[in-house]
Scaffold this motif. Structure first.
Motif, mmCIF file in Angstrom:
data_model
loop_
_atom_site.group_PDB
_atom_site.id
_atom_site.type_symbol
_atom_site.label_atom_id
_atom_site.label_comp_id
_atom_site.label_asym_id
_atom_site.label_seq_id
_atom_site.Cartn_x
_atom_site.Cartn_y
_atom_site.Cartn_z
ATOM 1 N N ARG A 8 -8.524 -8.360 5.304
ATOM 2 C CA ARG A 8 -7.895 -9.663 5.540
ATOM 3 C C ARG A 8 -6.851 -9.515 6.630
ATOM 4 N N VAL A 9 -6.861 -10.477 7.566
ATOM 5 C CA VAL A 9 -5.970 -10.408 8.724
ATOM 6 C C VAL A 9 -5.445 -11.807 9.023
ATOM 7 N N TRP A 33 -5.726 -17.014 8.510
ATOM 8 C CA TRP A 33 -6.195 -15.846 7.762
ATOM 9 C C TRP A 33 -7.706 -15.784 7.859
ATOM 10 N N LEU A 34 -8.231 -14.595 8.100
ATOM 11 C CA LEU A 34 -9.671 -14.394 8.129
ATOM 12 C C LEU A 34 -10.000 -13.032 7.559
ATOM 13 N N ILE A 35 -11.258 -12.861 7.204
ATOM 14 C CA ILE A 35 -11.752 -11.549 6.804
ATOM 15 C C ILE A 35 -12.469 -11.003 8.022
ATOM 16 N N ALA A 41 -14.396 -17.790 10.780
ATOM 17 C CA ALA A 41 -13.296 -18.532 11.392
ATOM 18 C C ALA A 41 -13.316 -18.422 12.915
ATOM 19 N N MET A 42 -13.804 -17.328 13.426
ATOM 20 C CA MET A 42 -13.814 -17.052 14.859
ATOM 21 C C MET A 42 -15.139 -16.369 15.213
ATOM 22 N N GLY A 152 -16.096 -16.515 1.524
ATOM 23 C CA GLY A 152 -15.386 -16.886 2.737
ATOM 24 C C GLY A 152 -13.898 -17.041 2.537
ATOM 25 N N ARG A 153 -13.395 -16.926 1.295
ATOM 26 C CA ARG A 153 -11.960 -17.020 1.043
ATOM 27 C C ARG A 153 -11.265 -15.887 1.767
ATOM 28 N N SER A 154 -10.183 -16.189 2.468
ATOM 29 C CA SER A 154 -9.563 -15.133 3.257
ATOM 30 C C SER A 154 -8.046 -15.176 3.277
ATOM 31 N N GLY A 155 -7.434 -15.702 2.244
ATOM 32 C CA GLY A 155 -5.959 -15.733 2.196
ATOM 33 C C GLY A 155 -5.372 -14.364 1.964
#
Length: 156
Positions: A8-9, A33-35, A41-42, A152-155
């Motif tokens: 996670r970043v 926030w993304l994994i 997200a990107m 897809g949760r990435s908090g």
């Protein structure tokens, strides 16, 4: 700690066209926030460019269309039965959001509205564009769990 695939970043970012015009950015004080490596997200190639960075480090990455949001596909602009679209979206520029079956979201735009006819563009709004992403790593979290990787949760 360094960014690695599956971690996670939190990033702050700006997206620029070749002209230098900013077309997207993270809101001030609200990092994304993304994994890393899920490319939800990107673009995948941008997330790969984050690997190895530490908190506070920045990177500028220029991606051609095929490595960012793809080339524009004219066949992705289609006429849709107005009955298939919510009434509030029967207007030029309306965004239609659908899930892709993998936890991601696909945004399409209404590009024409005529009596009995609506045309929707399923291309990403930045498809066909060379983009520069200016990214700063704000925080590095733990490795994502298997459930987070599929949801897809990435908090934090």
């Amino acid at each position: 700690m360094r960014v690695e695939l599956g971690r996670r970043v939190a990033i702050e970012y700006r997206v620029l066209l070749e002209s230098g015009e900013e077309v997207d950015a993270s809101p001030a004080g609200e990092p994304l926030w993304l994994i890393c490596g899920l490319a939800r997200a990107m673009p995948w190639n941008l997330e790969l460019a984050l690997v190895g960075l530490e908190t506070g480090q920045s990177r500028s990455v220029t991606l051609p269309p095929e490595q960012a949001y793809g080339e524009r596909v004219e066949e992705a602009v289609r006429e849709v039965d107005p009955a298939m679209i919510p009434a509030e979206a029967h207007r030029l520029g309306a965004a239609l959001i659908a899930e892709d079956g993998y936890g991601g979201r696909k945004v399409s735009r209404v590009v024409a509205v005529e009596p009995g006819r609506i045309v929707v563009d399923h291309n990403h709004p930045l498809a066909g564009r060379t983009l520069t992403f200016e990214v700063t790593v704000v925080e590095i979290g733990e490795m994502a769990t298997a459930a987070e990787g599929t949801s897809g949760r990435s908090g934090p």
